[in-house]
Scaffold this motif. Sequence first.
Motif, PDB file in Angstrom:
ATOM      1  N   GLY A 125      14.718  -7.020  16.062  1.00  0.00           N
ATOM      2  CA  GLY A 125      14.384  -8.270  15.929  1.00  0.00           C
ATOM      3  C   GLY A 125      13.293  -8.756  16.715  1.00  0.00           C
ATOM      4  O   GLY A 125      12.801  -7.713  17.844  1.00  0.00           O
ATOM      5  N   ARG A 126      12.940 -10.113  16.964  1.00  0.00           N
ATOM      6  CA  ARG A 126      11.771 -10.166  17.677  1.00  0.00           C
ATOM      7  C   ARG A 126      12.115 -10.256  19.444  1.00  0.00           C
ATOM      8  O   ARG A 126      11.364  -9.672  20.135  1.00  0.00           O
ATOM      9  CB  ARG A 126      11.392 -11.825  17.399  1.00  0.00           C
ATOM     10  CG  ARG A 126      10.459 -12.374  18.447  1.00  0.00           C
ATOM     11  CD  ARG A 126       9.837 -13.911  18.114  1.00  0.00           C
ATOM     12  NE  ARG A 126       9.103 -14.454  18.804  1.00  0.00           N
ATOM     13  CZ  ARG A 126       7.729 -14.390  18.536  1.00  0.00           C
ATOM     14  NH1 ARG A 126       7.347 -13.810  17.550  1.00  0.00           N
ATOM     15  NH2 ARG A 126       6.833 -14.968  19.401  1.00  0.00           N
ATOM     16  N   ALA A 127      13.259 -10.710  19.588  1.00  0.00           N
ATOM     17  CA  ALA A 127      13.758 -10.444  21.176  1.00  0.00           C
ATOM     18  C   ALA A 127      13.569  -9.087  21.780  1.00  0.00           C
ATOM     19  O   ALA A 127      13.090  -8.867  22.798  1.00  0.00           O
ATOM     20  CB  ALA A 127      15.194 -11.107  21.217  1.00  0.00           C
ATOM     21  N   THR A 128      14.247  -8.223  20.830  1.00  0.00           N
ATOM     22  CA  THR A 128      14.330  -6.823  21.104  1.00  0.00           C
ATOM     23  C   THR A 128      12.748  -6.296  21.344  1.00  0.00           C
ATOM     24  O   THR A 128      12.318  -5.490  22.205  1.00  0.00           O
ATOM     25  CB  THR A 128      15.204  -5.979  20.358  1.00  0.00           C
ATOM     26  OG1 THR A 128      16.355  -6.761  20.409  1.00  0.00           O
ATOM     27  CG2 THR A 128      15.273  -4.639  20.856  1.00  0.00           C
ATOM     28  N   ALA A 129      11.993  -6.543  20.226  1.00  0.00           N
ATOM     29  CA  ALA A 129      10.667  -6.026  20.253  1.00  0.00           C
ATOM     30  C   ALA A 129       9.814  -6.826  21.535  1.00  0.00           C
ATOM     31  O   ALA A 129       9.111  -5.677  22.137  1.00  0.00           O
ATOM     32  CB  ALA A 129       9.934  -6.657  19.140  1.00  0.00           C
ATOM     33  N   CYS A 130      10.078  -8.024  21.900  1.00  0.00           N
ATOM     34  CA  CYS A 130       9.432  -8.318  23.122  1.00  0.00           C
ATOM     35  C   CYS A 130       9.843  -7.839  24.497  1.00  0.00           C
ATOM     36  O   CYS A 130       9.257  -7.189  25.351  1.00  0.00           O
ATOM     37  CB  CYS A 130       9.453  -9.739  23.240  1.00  0.00           C
ATOM     38  SG  CYS A 130       8.636 -10.800  21.943  1.00  0.00           S
ATOM     39  N   LYS A 131      11.148  -7.241  24.356  1.00  0.00           N
ATOM     40  CA  LYS A 131      11.879  -6.857  25.750  1.00  0.00           C
ATOM     41  C   LYS A 131      11.289  -5.508  25.697  1.00  0.00           C
ATOM     42  O   LYS A 131      10.830  -5.032  26.719  1.00  0.00           O
ATOM     43  CB  LYS A 131      13.441  -6.582  25.575  1.00  0.00           C
ATOM     44  CG  LYS A 131      14.196  -5.752  26.612  1.00  0.00           C
ATOM     45  CD  LYS A 131      15.358  -5.831  26.191  1.00  0.00           C
ATOM     46  CE  LYS A 131      16.111  -5.081  27.470  1.00  0.00           C
ATOM     47  NZ  LYS A 131      17.713  -4.574  26.980  1.00  0.00           N
ATOM     48  N   VAL A 132      10.878  -4.512  24.716  1.00  0.00           N
ATOM     49  CA  VAL A 132      10.435  -3.025  24.602  1.00  0.00           C
ATOM     50  C   VAL A 132       9.165  -3.185  24.990  1.00  0.00           C
ATOM     51  O   VAL A 132       8.514  -2.275  25.685  1.00  0.00           O
ATOM     52  CB  VAL A 132      10.993  -2.449  23.284  1.00  0.00           C
ATOM     53  CG1 VAL A 132      10.075  -1.109  23.126  1.00  0.00           C
ATOM     54  CG2 VAL A 132      12.344  -2.317  23.029  1.00  0.00           C
ATOM     55  N   GLY A 133       8.397  -4.124  24.511  1.00  0.00           N
ATOM     56  CA  GLY A 133       6.997  -4.475  24.812  1.00  0.00           C
ATOM     57  C   GLY A 133       6.731  -4.640  26.332  1.00  0.00           C
ATOM     58  O   GLY A 133       5.897  -4.181  26.972  1.00  0.00           O
ATOM     59  N   ARG A 134       7.751  -5.492  26.935  1.00  0.00           N
ATOM     60  CA  ARG A 134       7.514  -5.572  28.430  1.00  0.00           C
ATOM     61  C   ARG A 134       8.011  -4.449  29.167  1.00  0.00           C
ATOM     62  O   ARG A 134       7.339  -3.909  30.222  1.00  0.00           O
ATOM     63  CB  ARG A 134       8.353  -6.667  28.875  1.00  0.00           C
ATOM     64  CG  ARG A 134       7.937  -8.076  28.596  1.00  0.00           C
ATOM     65  CD  ARG A 134       8.835  -9.327  29.157  1.00  0.00           C
ATOM     66  NE  ARG A 134       9.978  -9.456  28.462  1.00  0.00           N
ATOM     67  CZ  ARG A 134      10.345  -9.917  27.609  1.00  0.00           C
ATOM     68  NH1 ARG A 134       9.858 -10.654  26.800  1.00  0.00           N
ATOM     69  NH2 ARG A 134      11.804  -9.863  27.164  1.00  0.00           N
ATOM     70  N   GLU A 135       8.904  -3.826  28.719  1.00  0.00           N
ATOM     71  CA  GLU A 135       9.386  -2.646  29.393  1.00  0.00           C
ATOM     72  C   GLU A 135       8.363  -1.374  29.299  1.00  0.00           C
ATOM     73  O   GLU A 135       8.333  -0.733  30.172  1.00  0.00           O
ATOM     74  CB  GLU A 135      10.766  -2.130  29.088  1.00  0.00           C
ATOM     75  CG  GLU A 135      11.945  -3.076  29.303  1.00  0.00           C
ATOM     76  CD  GLU A 135      13.263  -2.775  28.843  1.00  0.00           C
ATOM     77  OE1 GLU A 135      13.366  -1.670  28.224  1.00  0.00           O
ATOM     78  OE2 GLU A 135      14.122  -3.577  29.264  1.00  0.00           O
ATOM     79  N   SER A 136       7.870  -1.240  28.205  1.00  0.00           N
ATOM     80  CA  SER A 136       7.011  -0.307  28.195  1.00  0.00           C
ATOM     81  C   SER A 136       5.564  -0.416  28.514  1.00  0.00           C
ATOM     82  O   SER A 136       4.707   0.495  28.601  1.00  0.00           O
ATOM     83  CB  SER A 136       6.942   0.047  26.541  1.00  0.00           C
ATOM     84  OG  SER A 136       6.130  -0.956  25.838  1.00  0.00           O
ATOM     85  N   GLY A 137       5.345  -1.754  28.819  1.00  0.00           N
ATOM     86  CA  GLY A 137       3.869  -2.282  29.159  1.00  0.00           C
ATOM     87  C   GLY A 137       2.969  -2.222  28.124  1.00  0.00           C
ATOM     88  O   GLY A 137       1.834  -2.426  28.176  1.00  0.00           O
ATOM     89  N   ALA A 138       3.598  -2.246  26.823  1.00  0.00           N
ATOM     90  CA  ALA A 138       2.593  -2.538  25.795  1.00  0.00           C
ATOM     91  C   ALA A 138       2.413  -3.807  25.252  1.00  0.00           C
ATOM     92  O   ALA A 138       1.339  -4.182  24.747  1.00  0.00           O
ATOM     93  CB  ALA A 138       3.583  -1.809  24.406  1.00  0.00           C
ATOM     94  N   MET A 139       2.863  -4.820  25.494  1.00  0.00           N
ATOM     95  CA  MET A 139       2.748  -6.226  25.334  1.00  0.00           C
ATOM     96  C   MET A 139       1.607  -6.987  26.181  1.00  0.00           C
ATOM     97  O   MET A 139       1.710  -6.737  27.343  1.00  0.00           O
ATOM     98  CB  MET A 139       4.203  -7.129  25.439  1.00  0.00           C
ATOM     99  CG  MET A 139       4.049  -8.453  24.763  1.00  0.00           C
ATOM    100  SD  MET A 139       5.724  -9.229  24.724  1.00  0.00           S
ATOM    101  CE  MET A 139       5.963  -9.391  26.359  1.00  0.00           C
TER     102      MET A 139
END
Length: 72
Positions: free
Chosen positions: A28-42
């Motif tokens: 979902g959106r929240a998890t995608a944003c969380k992974v994006g922040r943690e990975s430095g991809a966002m």
Amino acid sequence: MNKTSNFGKPIDSITTDVKGAMELLSVGRATACKVGRESGAMFKLGNRLLFRVDKLQAYINKVSEEQNEKGA
């Protein structure tokens, strides 16, 4: 007309938007944003929230390798 999904299709671009990250990660959106922040991809480009596909893939590879090493 119904929108067709890109699910299962390879992403050829270097970035994707939130919906693309959600489809790539199957979350979902929240998890995608969380992974994006943690990975430095966002990151933001103007008003758009974008994700670097290579960083998302590297993060998922790292997490899955760690899980495999733990025997989970």
